[in-house]
Design a protein around this motif. Structure first.
Motif, mmCIF file in Angstrom:
data_model
loop_
_atom_site.group_PDB
_atom_site.id
_atom_site.type_symbol
_atom_site.label_atom_id
_atom_site.label_comp_id
_atom_site.label_asym_id
_atom_site.label_seq_id
_atom_site.Cartn_x
_atom_site.Cartn_y
_atom_site.Cartn_z
ATOM 1 N N TRP A 98 0.669 -1.317 -0.009
ATOM 2 C CA TRP A 98 0.114 0.081 -0.150
ATOM 3 C C TRP A 98 0.827 1.279 -0.147
ATOM 4 O O TRP A 98 0.550 2.246 -0.840
ATOM 5 C CB TRP A 98 -0.986 0.059 1.183
ATOM 6 C CG TRP A 98 -1.783 1.015 1.279
ATOM 7 C CD1 TRP A 98 -1.635 2.166 1.930
ATOM 8 C CD2 TRP A 98 -2.993 1.582 0.534
ATOM 9 N NE1 TRP A 98 -2.738 3.173 1.901
ATOM 10 C CE2 TRP A 98 -3.373 2.696 0.842
ATOM 11 C CE3 TRP A 98 -3.709 0.816 -0.462
ATOM 12 C CZ2 TRP A 98 -4.547 3.160 0.330
ATOM 13 C CZ3 TRP A 98 -4.803 1.502 -1.090
ATOM 14 C CH2 TRP A 98 -5.164 2.687 -0.625
ATOM 15 N N SER A 99 1.868 1.214 0.814
ATOM 16 C CA SER A 99 2.657 2.321 0.796
ATOM 17 C C SER A 99 3.503 2.788 -0.439
ATOM 18 O O SER A 99 3.428 3.830 -0.899
ATOM 19 C CB SER A 99 3.883 2.125 2.017
ATOM 20 O OG SER A 99 4.762 3.295 1.719
ATOM 21 N N ARG A 100 3.938 1.660 -1.318
ATOM 22 C CA ARG A 100 4.252 1.852 -2.503
ATOM 23 C C ARG A 100 3.351 2.276 -3.738
ATOM 24 O O ARG A 100 3.678 3.229 -4.202
ATOM 25 C CB ARG A 100 5.103 0.443 -3.066
ATOM 26 C CG ARG A 100 6.588 0.175 -2.782
ATOM 27 C CD ARG A 100 7.300 -0.951 -3.575
ATOM 28 N NE ARG A 100 6.359 -1.890 -4.194
ATOM 29 C CZ ARG A 100 6.183 -2.844 -3.713
ATOM 30 N NH1 ARG A 100 6.299 -3.268 -2.435
ATOM 31 N NH2 ARG A 100 5.299 -3.750 -4.207
ATOM 32 N N PHE A 101 2.333 1.740 -3.377
ATOM 33 C CA PHE A 101 1.212 2.089 -4.390
ATOM 34 C C PHE A 101 0.658 3.441 -4.088
ATOM 35 O O PHE A 101 0.467 4.033 -5.307
ATOM 36 C CB PHE A 101 0.015 0.934 -4.116
ATOM 37 C CG PHE A 101 -1.308 1.306 -4.996
ATOM 38 C CD1 PHE A 101 -1.281 0.935 -6.151
ATOM 39 C CD2 PHE A 101 -2.307 1.851 -4.605
ATOM 40 C CE1 PHE A 101 -2.404 1.032 -7.181
ATOM 41 C CE2 PHE A 101 -3.417 1.898 -5.212
ATOM 42 C CZ PHE A 101 -3.491 1.649 -6.737
ATOM 43 N N THR A 102 0.516 3.963 -3.141
ATOM 44 C CA THR A 102 0.015 5.193 -2.900
ATOM 45 C C THR A 102 0.999 6.255 -3.290
ATOM 46 O O THR A 102 0.473 7.417 -3.941
ATOM 47 C CB THR A 102 -0.560 5.571 -1.523
ATOM 48 O OG1 THR A 102 0.515 5.244 -0.536
ATOM 49 C CG2 THR A 102 -1.628 4.806 -0.881
ATOM 50 N N THR A 103 2.185 5.837 -3.041
ATOM 51 C CA THR A 103 3.008 6.961 -3.374
ATOM 52 C C THR A 103 3.261 6.940 -4.862
ATOM 53 O O THR A 103 3.357 7.800 -5.570
ATOM 54 C CB THR A 103 4.585 6.485 -2.960
ATOM 55 O OG1 THR A 103 4.671 6.474 -1.481
ATOM 56 C CG2 THR A 103 5.755 7.283 -3.499
ATOM 57 N N VAL A 105 0.762 6.504 -6.893
ATOM 58 C CA VAL A 105 -0.606 7.033 -7.557
ATOM 59 C C VAL A 105 -0.379 8.632 -7.150
ATOM 60 O O VAL A 105 -0.652 9.434 -8.165
ATOM 61 C CB VAL A 105 -1.713 6.465 -6.645
ATOM 62 C CG1 VAL A 105 -2.927 7.417 -6.927
ATOM 63 C CG2 VAL A 105 -2.030 4.993 -7.282
ATOM 64 N N ARG A 106 0.052 8.980 -6.089
ATOM 65 C CA ARG A 106 0.210 10.403 -5.813
ATOM 66 C C ARG A 106 1.385 10.958 -6.831
ATOM 67 O O ARG A 106 1.029 12.248 -7.446
ATOM 68 C CB ARG A 106 0.782 10.578 -4.483
ATOM 69 C CG ARG A 106 0.618 11.835 -3.873
ATOM 70 C CD ARG A 106 1.248 12.443 -2.463
ATOM 71 N NE ARG A 106 0.419 11.341 -1.559
ATOM 72 C CZ ARG A 106 0.706 10.367 -0.779
ATOM 73 N NH1 ARG A 106 2.018 9.874 -0.754
ATOM 74 N NH2 ARG A 106 -0.084 9.713 -0.108
ATOM 75 N N THR A 107 2.476 10.349 -7.113
ATOM 76 C CA THR A 107 3.302 10.853 -7.964
ATOM 77 C C THR A 107 2.734 11.173 -9.373
ATOM 78 O O THR A 107 2.944 12.218 -9.948
ATOM 79 C CB THR A 107 4.781 9.914 -8.096
ATOM 80 O OG1 THR A 107 5.142 9.868 -6.700
ATOM 81 C CG2 THR A 107 5.653 10.403 -9.062
ATOM 82 N N THR A 108 1.938 9.942 -9.809
ATOM 83 C CA THR A 108 1.461 10.207 -11.102
ATOM 84 C C THR A 108 0.272 11.187 -11.120
ATOM 85 O O THR A 108 0.181 11.896 -12.075
ATOM 86 C CB THR A 108 0.721 8.820 -11.443
ATOM 87 O OG1 THR A 108 1.879 7.752 -11.397
ATOM 88 C CG2 THR A 108 0.034 8.665 -12.777
ATOM 89 N N LEU A 109 -0.710 11.502 -9.985
ATOM 90 C CA LEU A 109 -1.436 12.533 -10.144
ATOM 91 C C LEU A 109 -0.912 13.782 -10.032
ATOM 92 O O LEU A 109 -1.488 14.554 -10.447
ATOM 93 C CB LEU A 109 -2.509 12.177 -8.672
ATOM 94 C CG LEU A 109 -3.425 10.925 -8.888
ATOM 95 C CD1 LEU A 109 -4.074 10.752 -7.785
ATOM 96 C CD2 LEU A 109 -4.320 10.934 -10.122
ATOM 97 N N GLU A 110 0.197 13.888 -9.350
ATOM 98 C CA GLU A 110 0.634 15.214 -9.342
ATOM 99 C C GLU A 110 1.619 15.759 -10.332
ATOM 100 O O GLU A 110 2.081 16.787 -10.718
ATOM 101 C CB GLU A 110 1.616 15.276 -8.114
ATOM 102 C CG GLU A 110 0.580 15.339 -6.799
ATOM 103 C CD GLU A 110 1.257 15.179 -5.526
ATOM 104 O OE1 GLU A 110 2.476 15.048 -5.350
ATOM 105 O OE2 GLU A 110 0.639 15.304 -4.449
ATOM 106 N N SER A 111 1.869 14.780 -11.528
ATOM 107 C CA SER A 111 2.779 15.086 -12.755
ATOM 108 C C SER A 111 2.102 15.620 -13.521
ATOM 109 O O SER A 111 0.947 15.740 -13.896
ATOM 110 C CB SER A 111 3.598 13.750 -13.106
ATOM 111 O OG SER A 111 2.595 12.713 -13.286
#
Length: 111
Positions: A98-103, A105-111
């Motif tokens: 989950w930690s890897r996944f949310t990181t 997702v967050r990186t992708t959404l913020e790019s």
């Protein structure tokens, strides 16, 4: 069709709520209504008590939780759920993933 936030949350819940239940049981056993109240404090996790009991049954079938009946002073005996070693291992795997996944997702959404 544009999905509603409820549709998106439904998809999120399908893969996450069982691990949230295991996390709630990490420190001590609990009975169903107690779990529903704990998860219900954040309505995005649990929409109704009726969805919790089938999930608890699945967790028991997977040997991730065990159950015991405990007499209650205010009604019928309560079924308490406790996390097993297999359940703890599943929760640890989920937590790391989950930690890897949310990181990601967050990186992708913020790019």
């Amino acid at each position: 069709m544009i999905p509603t936030s409820d549709m998106v949350l439904t998809q999120f819940r399908k893969g996450v709520v069982e691990y949230c239940v295991l996390a709630c049981l990490r420190s001590a056993p609990a009975y169903g209504l107690e779990l529903a109240e704990r998860l219900g404090t954040n309505s995005s996790l649990l929409t109704s008590e009726g969805t919790l009991y089938p999930l608890l049954s699945r967790l028991r079938q997977q040997s991730w939780v065990t159950t015991t009946q405990v007499p209650s002073a205010v009604g019928p005996p309560r079924r308490y759920y406790a996390i097993t070693d297999e359940g703890r291992a599943a929760l640890e795997t989920f937590t790391a993933t989950w930690s890897r996944f949310t990181t990601d997702v967050r990186t992708t959404l913020e790019s």
